[in-house]
Design a protein around this motif. Sequence first.
Motif, mmCIF file in Angstrom:
data_model
loop_
_atom_site.group_PDB
_atom_site.id
_atom_site.type_symbol
_atom_site.label_atom_id
_atom_site.label_comp_id
_atom_site.label_asym_id
_atom_site.label_seq_id
_atom_site.Cartn_x
_atom_site.Cartn_y
_atom_site.Cartn_z
ATOM 1 N N VAL A 180 0.843 -1.198 0.000
ATOM 2 C CA VAL A 180 0.000 0.000 0.000
ATOM 3 C C VAL A 180 0.880 1.251 0.000
ATOM 4 O O VAL A 180 0.658 2.196 -0.770
ATOM 5 C CB VAL A 180 -0.951 -0.004 1.228
ATOM 6 C CG1 VAL A 180 -1.714 1.313 1.312
ATOM 7 C CG2 VAL A 180 -1.912 -1.176 1.151
ATOM 8 N N VAL A 181 1.915 1.233 0.854
ATOM 9 C CA VAL A 181 2.826 2.389 0.934
ATOM 10 C C VAL A 181 3.514 2.621 -0.415
ATOM 11 O O VAL A 181 3.636 3.753 -0.870
ATOM 12 C CB VAL A 181 3.875 2.168 2.045
ATOM 13 C CG1 VAL A 181 4.931 3.270 2.019
ATOM 14 C CG2 VAL A 181 3.197 2.134 3.401
ATOM 15 N N VAL A 182 3.925 1.520 -1.059
ATOM 16 C CA VAL A 182 4.598 1.646 -2.357
ATOM 17 C C VAL A 182 3.663 2.296 -3.363
ATOM 18 O O VAL A 182 4.050 3.213 -4.090
ATOM 19 C CB VAL A 182 5.074 0.266 -2.867
ATOM 20 C CG1 VAL A 182 5.499 0.346 -4.319
ATOM 21 C CG2 VAL A 182 6.216 -0.246 -2.022
ATOM 22 N N VAL A 194 6.432 5.528 -6.608
ATOM 23 C CA VAL A 194 7.773 5.227 -7.103
ATOM 24 C C VAL A 194 7.638 4.408 -8.392
ATOM 25 O O VAL A 194 6.842 3.468 -8.439
ATOM 26 C CB VAL A 194 8.565 4.415 -6.047
ATOM 27 C CG1 VAL A 194 9.913 3.981 -6.584
ATOM 28 C CG2 VAL A 194 8.739 5.228 -4.787
ATOM 29 N N PRO A 195 8.398 4.768 -9.469
ATOM 30 C CA PRO A 195 8.266 4.043 -10.737
ATOM 31 C C PRO A 195 8.479 2.536 -10.579
ATOM 32 O O PRO A 195 9.444 2.098 -9.945
ATOM 33 C CB PRO A 195 9.370 4.647 -11.608
ATOM 34 C CG PRO A 195 9.740 5.917 -10.968
ATOM 35 C CD PRO A 195 9.380 5.841 -9.539
ATOM 36 N N MET A 222 14.286 5.791 0.498
ATOM 37 C CA MET A 222 15.380 6.386 -0.257
ATOM 38 C C MET A 222 14.877 7.076 -1.510
ATOM 39 O O MET A 222 15.490 8.029 -1.991
ATOM 40 C CB MET A 222 16.421 5.334 -0.637
ATOM 41 C CG MET A 222 17.178 4.772 0.529
ATOM 42 S SD MET A 222 17.779 6.023 1.664
ATOM 43 C CE MET A 222 18.987 6.848 0.638
ATOM 44 N N ALA A 223 13.768 6.587 -2.066
ATOM 45 C CA ALA A 223 13.256 7.175 -3.294
ATOM 46 C C ALA A 223 12.587 8.514 -3.027
ATOM 47 O O ALA A 223 12.558 9.377 -3.888
ATOM 48 C CB ALA A 223 12.278 6.224 -3.960
ATOM 49 N N THR A 224 12.055 8.688 -1.818
ATOM 50 C CA THR A 224 11.284 9.906 -1.557
ATOM 51 C C THR A 224 12.046 10.904 -0.697
ATOM 52 O O THR A 224 11.508 11.950 -0.360
ATOM 53 C CB THR A 224 9.954 9.568 -0.858
ATOM 54 O OG1 THR A 224 10.244 8.880 0.364
ATOM 55 C CG2 THR A 224 9.070 8.706 -1.728
ATOM 56 N N THR A 225 13.278 10.570 -0.302
ATOM 57 C CA THR A 225 14.024 11.470 0.576
ATOM 58 C C THR A 225 15.422 11.655 -0.004
ATOM 59 O O THR A 225 16.064 10.672 -0.362
ATOM 60 C CB THR A 225 14.177 10.857 1.982
ATOM 61 O OG1 THR A 225 13.014 10.108 2.282
ATOM 62 C CG2 THR A 225 14.386 11.906 3.026
#
Lengths: 190, 251
Positions: B52-54, B59-60, B125-128
């Motif tokens: 759900v978070v993903v 994130v692609p 890591m993808a969002t920060t």
Amino acid sequence: MPVLVTGFVCAAAGVAIGVKKINADNMPKIAVLSAAFFVASLIHVPVGLASVHLVLNGLIGILLGWAAFPAIMVSLALQAMLFQFGGITTLGVNTFNMAFPAVVSFFLFRNMIMTGNKIKTIIAGCMGGILAIALSAVLVALSLAYTDRAFFTPAMVILAAHIPVMVVEGIITSFCVVFLKTVKPELMEG
Amino acid sequence: MNLNDTISESGSSILYRLDPRVKLICVAAFSIVVALSHQMSALIFAVFLTSVVVILSGVPAGKLLHRMIVANVFIAVLWLFLPFTMTGSPLFSVGPIEASKEGARYAAMLTLRSNAIILVMIVLMATTSVTSIVHALTRLRIPDSVVYLFFFTYRYAHEIVREYTRIHNAMKIRCFTPGTNIHTYKSYAYLVGMLLVNSYERGLRIRAAMICRGFTGKFPSFDSPRIRHYDIVAMVVTALTLAGMVMFNVG
């Protein structure tokens, strides 16, 4: 669970000692070696038909002493974040398994490397590289075996798989120490 | 060898806007609970939650999948051992070796556990950006020297990778073919040595350049460290789901 907690406590103790050794002057050196430990896992060296990647914890230990603890912890944290190697919960155990052997190499061989002639440096460098990997492999195997008895066989396989790594690391650490002593003695000091 | 720190740094989903401190705390707490979970139901719940978070994170998918495959190679190796080394009721047999249900179950739990943690890490890591993680670590009272070491290591890692590629290419142009011999190991040892020497000197120059530009040993932050209402919501939701997972494990 007990393994994770023990690892965390031991690593925290090591890092606490190591952090005291960091100051503004040696920060670039520690960071460079920490980054080198991070990159070493991407350098593959052939052994027979297979290949192994470099670990370099012996070299880092010999050059940094106790500061190897924070250096290796930071590097492993970055690996966990960027490549999903290891993880955050196992960071303590992994740091201890990699950094403790590094510090042992420092105390056993550093003196011989710094004061000895070329032959002694080669031997001590080689022993430092071999010992660091051997001890790390034993610690990893023990951590796995104590985590769950189901991991006993994989742990033994990991131990056996590290024998070629030990040989490669021994040779590379030895040449590398001689190289640094000749080319850049400042990196070896302090 | 690619050292891309983030999958996509610019995005608009709620996860990009959360305070990095909140994200770090939530991910750490989640990882610990998942690592200690020993019930299949709790782990399935965890993987469901991370999925759900993903999806929320945006994130692609392609890049996400690539990272998942890399991370799952080690887990695949465990699948080769665990079903056969654990004793229990038989599941199937390959020749004289028998695979046990307990072993397969154990391996499945391990796969779920690792993937749940890997997925939240990828999303983190993808969002920060690494810079905001550095700031968050300072505000979370991690000792300054460790945070700076973290930052410089990250900074130098890029340099070392670039330097490695450069020297390695130079070796290849000169017809260096690696093999199992002392020449190869000697060359690699000198490569590592040269890498350290060059990076050390560059490290000193970077440091000098930073001091010239007024670096005093502190990283000033321009974004306000205010906790907004959605940060509180995220913390509460995480706390509740973690409590739920603990219940799964106990009950």
